[in-house]
Design a protein around this motif. Structure first.
Motif, short mmCIF file in Angstrom:
data_model
loop_
_atom_site.label_atom_id
_atom_site.label_comp_id
_atom_site.label_asym_id
_atom_site.label_seq_id
_atom_site.Cartn_x
_atom_site.Cartn_y
_atom_site.Cartn_z
N HIS A 59 2.93 7.25 1.03
CA HIS A 59 1.60 6.70 0.73
C HIS A 59 1.68 5.79 -0.49
O HIS A 59 2.35 6.10 -1.48
N ARG A 60 0.98 4.67 -0.40
CA ARG A 60 0.81 3.77 -1.53
C ARG A 60 -0.64 3.33 -1.52
O ARG A 60 -1.20 3.04 -0.46
N ASP B 53 -2.15 0.65 -2.15
CA ASP B 53 -2.46 -0.64 -1.55
C ASP B 53 -2.05 -0.74 -0.08
O ASP B 53 -2.20 -1.78 0.54
N PHE B 54 -1.55 0.38 0.48
CA PHE B 54 -1.13 0.43 1.88
C PHE B 54 -0.11 -0.68 2.22
O PHE B 54 -0.11 -1.21 3.32
N TYR B 55 0.70 -1.06 1.21
CA TYR B 55 1.74 -2.08 1.38
C TYR B 55 1.18 -3.46 1.71
O TYR B 55 1.87 -4.29 2.26
N GLU B 56 -0.08 -3.70 1.36
CA GLU B 56 -0.69 -5.00 1.63
C GLU B 56 -0.38 -6.02 0.55
O GLU B 56 -0.44 -7.21 0.81
N THR B 57 -0.12 -5.57 -0.66
CA THR B 57 0.19 -6.49 -1.76
C THR B 57 1.55 -6.14 -2.34
O THR B 57 2.04 -5.02 -2.22
N ARG C 135 7.53 -5.28 -0.01
CA ARG C 135 7.61 -4.54 1.25
C ARG C 135 8.16 -3.15 0.95
O ARG C 135 8.71 -2.89 -0.12
#
Length: 106
Positions: A7-8, A10-14, A17
């Protein structure tokens, strides 16, 4: 075919990768691609340090677990026994059986 990521917020959006340590489990579902998944892709994932890689073999209803990547190979590769419970290393609370993956045998 499926990557389970740490889990992050920002959901890996920014930003960057996912890195190998962010990948909790990587799964490929194989039918005609079985040989490629077990050789080329496994070597690629091991070389990049993906800690756990499963190949779901639709031809034989088998889950093949790849663990302990080092020096470009997985040092522990095992098929899961037909009735054996198993869990991803980094998701130990998630226990599965091959029936959970493939459905009941006919």
């Amino acid at each position: 075919d499926l990557a389970v990521l740490q889990h992050r917020d920002d959901f890996y959006e920014t930003g960057s990768r996912p890195e190998p340590n962010d990948i909790l489990l990587l799964i490929d579902v194989a039918d005609t691609s079985l040989r490629y998944d077990l050789t080329t892709k496994a070597a690629l994932y091991a070389r990049h340090g993906i800690g756990e890689y499963w190949v779901i073999d639709l031809n034989s209803d088998t889950v093949i677990r790849h663990l302990e990547p080092a020096d470009g190979i997985y040092h522990h590769i095992t098929p899961v026994a037909p009735d054996a419970p198993f869990a991803p290393v980094r998701l130990a609370d998630l226990t599965l059986t091959p029936t959970d993956v493939f459905g009941p045998r006919r």
